[in-house]
Design an enzyme around this catalytic site. Structure first.
Site, PDB file in Angstrom:
ATOM      1  CD  GLU A 245     -13.114  72.569  -7.946  1.00  0.00           C
ATOM      2  OE1 GLU A 245     -13.452  73.650  -8.958  1.00  0.00           O
ATOM      3  OE2 GLU A 245     -11.738  72.513  -8.078  1.00  0.00           O
ATOM      4  NE  ARG A 271     -40.426  46.928 -20.917  1.00  0.00           N
ATOM      5  CZ  ARG A 271     -41.487  47.274 -21.980  1.00  0.00           C
ATOM      6  NH1 ARG A 271     -42.614  47.592 -21.521  1.00  0.00           N
ATOM      7  NH2 ARG A 271     -41.058  47.126 -23.255  1.00  0.00           N
ATOM      8  CD  GLN A 283     -28.010  34.936 -12.498  1.00  0.00           C
ATOM      9  OE1 GLN A 283     -27.087  34.341 -13.445  1.00  0.00           O
ATOM     10  NE2 GLN A 283     -28.369  34.222 -11.373  1.00  0.00           N
TER      11      GLN A 283
END
Length: 390
Positions: A245, A271, A283
């Site tokens: 799990e 962009r 940066q």
């Protein structure tokens, strides 16, 4: 060089990843989001993955599975998640339930349940959490008593995933030891249509096709063979399912982080806001994205190491590694999704990208299936030998 360590996955697993990724890309985040909004499960994807054998890679071959290990199944879930289709039912049905039944089920139980789990025609939920027990499995109040040749189960469970799509629930309860009179852990396979078993959906602030339920068991009568495996090995059986799990939860987190990072990087490359330079050149964005990439890859390595320990039969070592992997992956997932949203700005919360919804699900990874605090307790006590705090 003899004895050299290898940090590459086997060719078979690499090919498995590629095949799963190709399938998942046919569905993608749009499909996941649409199904979640409809209140429906990822049935089409689940069925397709099952028919191709991807959901049963850890089930023994004699029961229709791939005969692989939890590392193979974790790779499947990571690739589904990286394509925008994470699902808790992979953690639950083939990983927890499939592992417990494969290792501890009687021959009859294996024949009844495993072929369906292998081809995804059968789905099994897992019920351990109770309202008043939290993370303390020793406080479970769901009990089973013997009545002739039958078991009678009573109790209540909460935050149980996928009961609406499950054919049965693997319920963790307690039975009285006839020799000592003490209550010990036991697991029962309970078909969802059994009289006395009722469910109630929990409203969640999550956009997910995996729904959460409360379970109510009122004099649920079960045949003798509903008891899974050896009643004297209840805790052993339980923890055999909990290590997979944690490994699977870690894989879902790293896959989700990959998906978010891919979107952020693509956006940062395209962009343009200042001086015809993509924002990814700055940066202030490139360094945080590089940082979460490092955190994610560290978590992936830890997860693969945990899977290797488990598949090698080292349950004790797997326990430590699986907990560490789950912790590292959850933290990496939260940091990555948050940075992805920051990179996209306002678009990070637009439905087109799905990152707003991912913020909530990523945050959940710190809580379930085991909280970060309980993992830190485990590491402090088991790995460092510090005194127990609770």
């Amino acid at each position: 060089m003899t004895g050299a360590m290898a940090f590459t996955e086997p060719t078979e697993r690499t090919e498995l990843r590629a095949a799963v990724s190709a399938l998942a890309s046919e569905y993608g985040q749009g499909y996941y989001r649409a199904r979640a909004k409809e209140g429906a499960y990822l049935t089409d994807l689940w069925k397709a993955a099952g028919e191709l054998g991807y959901l049963g890679v850890n089930i023994p071959e004699e029961y229709g599975g791939g005969g692989g290990g939890i590392g193979d199944l974790a790779a499947v879930l990571e690739e589904l998640s990286a394509a925008g289709c994470p699902t808790l039912m992979m953690v639950v049905s083939p990983a927890i339930c499939g592992t417990v039944l494969s290792r501890f089920g009687t021959p009859e139980q294996r024949q009844r349940w495993l072929p369906g789990l292998a081809d995804a025609s059968t789905v099994m939920a897992f019920a351990i959490t109770e309202p008043d027990a939290g993370s303390n499995a020793h406080r479970l109040t769901t009990t089973a008593r013997k009545d002739g040749d039958e078991w009678v189960l009573n109790g209540r469970k909460t935050f149980i995933s996928g009961v609406d799509v499950a054919d049965a629930v693997l319920v963790v309860g307690r039975v009285e030891d006839e020799r000592t009179g003490r209550l010990s852990a036991a697991l029962f396979a309970v078909p969802t249509g059994t009289p006395g078993l009722e469910r109630q959906q929990i409203e969640m602030d999550l956009l997910s096709p995996d729904h959460q339920f409360q379970l109510f068991m009122d004099d649920v009568r079960l045949p003798a063979d509903a008891l899974v495996g050896d009643p004297d090995a209840g805790l052993l059986q339980l923890f055999a399912g909990l290590n997979p799990e944690r490994i699977m939860a870690a894989s879902m987190s790293t896959g989700t982080a990959r998906h978010a990072l891919d979107q952020a990087v693509d956006y940062a490359k395209d962009r343009v806001v200042w001086r015809d330079t993509p924002i990814g050149a700055h940066q202030g964005l490139s360094h945080p994205l590089a940082q979460v990439k490092i955190e994610m890859e560290q978590a992936r390595l830890m997860t693969q190491f945990a899977a290797l320990r488990y598949d090698s039969g080292d349950d004790a070592g797997a326990g430590e590694a699986a907990n560490m992997a789950k912790y590292a992956a959850a933290e990496a997932c939260v940091h990555t999704v948050d940075q992805a949203v920051q990179t996209l700005g306002g678009n990070g919360l637009a439905g087109e990208y799905g990152l707003g919804a991912a913020l909530t699900s990523a945050r959940l990874s710190r809580i379930a299936p085991v909280s970060r605090e309980m993992i830190l307790n485990y590491v402090a006590q088991q790995s460092l030998g510090l005194p127990k705090s609770y």
